[in-house]
Design a protein around this motif. Structure first.
Motif, mmCIF file in Angstrom:
data_model
loop_
_atom_site.group_PDB
_atom_site.id
_atom_site.type_symbol
_atom_site.label_atom_id
_atom_site.label_comp_id
_atom_site.label_asym_id
_atom_site.label_seq_id
_atom_site.Cartn_x
_atom_site.Cartn_y
_atom_site.Cartn_z
ATOM 1 N N TYR A 139 -4.520 -12.697 1.405
ATOM 2 C CA TYR A 139 -3.335 -12.264 1.818
ATOM 3 C C TYR A 139 -3.575 -10.552 2.159
ATOM 4 C CZ TYR A 139 -1.415 -16.090 -0.178
ATOM 5 O OH TYR A 139 -0.819 -17.546 -0.357
ATOM 6 N N TRP A 140 -2.613 -10.179 2.962
ATOM 7 C CA TRP A 140 -2.656 -8.584 3.556
ATOM 8 C C TRP A 140 -1.522 -7.728 3.249
ATOM 9 C CZ3 TRP A 140 -7.079 -6.946 5.938
ATOM 10 C CH2 TRP A 140 -8.151 -8.070 6.118
ATOM 11 N N GLY A 141 -1.401 -6.587 2.987
ATOM 12 C CA GLY A 141 -0.648 -5.621 3.009
ATOM 13 C C GLY A 141 -0.183 -5.274 4.116
ATOM 14 N N GLN A 142 0.862 -4.417 4.190
ATOM 15 C CA GLN A 142 1.556 -3.979 5.643
ATOM 16 C C GLN A 142 0.721 -2.928 6.200
ATOM 17 O OE1 GLN A 142 2.681 -2.882 2.708
ATOM 18 N NE2 GLN A 142 2.953 -0.967 3.036
ATOM 19 N N GLY A 143 -0.193 -2.182 5.323
ATOM 20 C CA GLY A 143 -0.909 -0.862 5.890
ATOM 21 C C GLY A 143 -0.178 0.168 5.348
ATOM 22 N N THR A 144 -1.171 1.290 5.229
ATOM 23 C CA THR A 144 -0.332 2.692 5.242
ATOM 24 C C THR A 144 -1.475 3.645 6.048
ATOM 25 O OG1 THR A 144 -0.118 4.611 3.689
ATOM 26 C CG2 THR A 144 -2.028 3.254 3.185
ATOM 27 N N GLN A 145 -0.802 4.602 6.789
ATOM 28 C CA GLN A 145 -1.581 5.364 7.769
ATOM 29 C C GLN A 145 -2.117 6.426 7.358
ATOM 30 O OE1 GLN A 145 -1.734 5.257 11.467
ATOM 31 N NE2 GLN A 145 -2.933 6.921 11.019
ATOM 32 N N VAL A 146 -3.550 6.723 7.708
ATOM 33 C CA VAL A 146 -4.030 7.796 7.224
ATOM 34 C C VAL A 146 -4.775 8.411 8.504
ATOM 35 C CG1 VAL A 146 -6.282 8.548 6.056
ATOM 36 C CG2 VAL A 146 -4.971 6.915 4.824
ATOM 37 N N GLU A 200 0.876 -1.149 -0.163
ATOM 38 C CA GLU A 200 -0.025 -0.115 0.006
ATOM 39 C C GLU A 200 0.933 1.238 -0.035
ATOM 40 O OE1 GLU A 200 -2.164 -2.884 3.071
ATOM 41 O OE2 GLU A 200 -0.153 -2.389 2.507
ATOM 42 N N SER A 201 0.159 2.240 -0.611
ATOM 43 C CA SER A 201 0.764 3.668 -0.506
ATOM 44 C C SER A 201 0.030 4.697 -0.695
ATOM 45 C CB SER A 201 2.023 3.935 -1.663
ATOM 46 O OG SER A 201 1.229 3.807 -3.052
ATOM 47 N N GLY A 202 0.198 6.162 -0.204
ATOM 48 C CA GLY A 202 -0.689 7.091 -0.651
ATOM 49 C C GLY A 202 -1.248 7.731 0.707
ATOM 50 N N GLY A 203 -0.879 7.042 1.822
ATOM 51 C CA GLY A 203 -1.374 7.537 3.034
ATOM 52 C C GLY A 203 -0.591 8.900 3.441
ATOM 53 N N GLY A 204 -1.204 9.513 4.557
ATOM 54 C CA GLY A 204 -0.611 10.770 5.090
ATOM 55 C C GLY A 204 -1.449 11.458 5.834
ATOM 56 N N LEU A 205 -1.048 12.803 6.009
ATOM 57 C CA LEU A 205 -1.911 13.872 7.024
ATOM 58 C C LEU A 205 -2.780 14.503 6.192
ATOM 59 C CD1 LEU A 205 -2.447 14.906 9.946
ATOM 60 C CD2 LEU A 205 -0.558 16.366 9.521
#
Length: 118
Positions: free
Chosen positions: A107-114, A6-11
């Protein structure tokens, strides 16, 4: 070996938008079901949205009308467009792949923080 990244997370401020991406490898992808889940701080993981191999989508009531899930089978990518974000959308977001014809193929990804905060 199936991998999801995953990608694209943030504040982001309340009312803002983010687009999450999930890149899959080691899988056929096009025939599989793709989900987004999230885990808010201190709470259990919850389902957010699904896109089936035929493009059919469904959403949790809490995000319906604000989030859009989509997939690009040629690129083996799944996306989550998140609009009108609220503080309660703050969570780690996870990508998930399921093969409905193969028991245990999950299966799962590692996660991305939002984080949605002013």
């Amino acid at each position: 070996q199936v991998q999801l990244v995953e990608s694209g997370g943030g504040l982001v401020q309340p009312g803002g938008s983010l687009r999450l991406s999930c890149a899959a490898s080691g899988t056929i992808f096009s025939t599989h079901i793709m989900n987004w889940f999230r885990q808010p701080p201190g709470r259990q993981r919850e389902w957010v949205a699904v896109v089936h191999s035929d493009g059919h989508t469904n959403y949790a009531d809490s995000v319906k009308g604000r989030f859009t899930i989509s997939r690009d089978n040629a690129k083996k990518m799944v996306y989550l467009q998140m609009n009108s974000l609220k503080p309660e959308d703050t969570a780690v977001y996870y990508c998930n792949i399921i093969n409905p014809e193969q028991s245990g193929y999950n299966y799962w990804g590692q996660g991305t923080q939002v984080t949605v905060s002013s």
